[in-house]
Every structure is written in structure tokens, then in C-alpha cells.
Design a protein around this motif. Structure first.
Motif: not given
Length: 114
Positions: A85-114
Motif C-alpha cells: 500500500y503506497a501512502p497517500e501523498i500530498s505536496f506542501k511548499t517549503d519556504p526555507s530555501i527562500g528564507y535562507g536566500v533572504k537572510v544571506t542578502q540581508l547579511l551582505e547588505e549589513l556587511k557593505k554598510e560596515g
């Protein structure tokens, strides 16, 4: 039982990723990554978390493709893993990669500001 669910979750993750890469040929399927899978303790249900690279429209289109292909993916999953019996499957979005990209961008901006 928790150990069995964890093993099945990992097998589902690997197998679904392979199916998406090699067998699903819909052009609307964006760059999707299976980030994790949660399998219920009775092994009947599996939530597949997907991270999609691109705009919100790309993400919505990819989720729509995955929802329409659910039956195909579930049957391929059952055959490949040799599950009675294969399990019933459902797909959900995982925004964690998007959050990681956003955090990286914010850190880069902070680094540029000094």
C-alpha cells in the motif's frame, strides 16, 4: 514504528526526487527540490515538502503540476519501493530555501554598510 516511518520517509524522498527528475515531463514543472518528507506513524500518509526556485507564479504552477501528477507519482512510488500500500501523498511548499536566500542578502547588505 517511528524508525520504520523514518526509513520510509527517506526512501520516499529519494524516489520522488528521481521520478520528478526522470519521468515527469511537464514543461510547467519548475526547478523543484524535495526538502523533506513526513510519513504518518501508520505509514498511510506522506507529506512531501517541496522548495521551488522562482517567482510565486512558478511555485504555484509547479505545485499544480505535482498535484495533478499525484496518482502517477504514488503508483510509481509503490512499484519502485515494492509497497503493498503506497501512502497517500500530498505536496506542501517549503519556504526555507527562500528564507535562507533572504537572510544571506540581508547579511551582505549589513556587511557593505560596515
Amino acid at each position: 514504528m517511528a524508525h520504520r516511518a523514518a526509513r520510509l520517509a527517506e526512501a520516499v524522498k529519494e524516489t520522488v526526487a528521481e521520478i520528478l527528475q526522470n519521468e515527469l515531463k511537464d514543461p510547467r514543472l519548475g526547478f523543484a527540490t524535495i526538502t523533506r518528507v513526513e510519513v504518518s506513524s501508520d505509514l498511510r500518509y506522506a507529506k512531501i515538502f517541496v522548495s521551488v526556485y522562482g517567482s510565486p507564479e512558478d511555485q504555484a504552477a509547479t505545485l499544480a503540476v505535482l498535484e495533478r501528477a499525484q496518482g502517477f507519482i504514488r503508483s510509481a512510488l509503490g512499484r519502485r519501493l515494492r509497497l503493498r500500500y503506497a501512502p497517500e501523498i500530498s505536496f506542501k511548499t517549503d519556504p526555507s530555501i527562500g528564507y535562507g536566500v533572504k537572510v544571506t542578502q540581508l547579511l551582505e547588505e549589513l556587511k557593505k554598510e560596515g
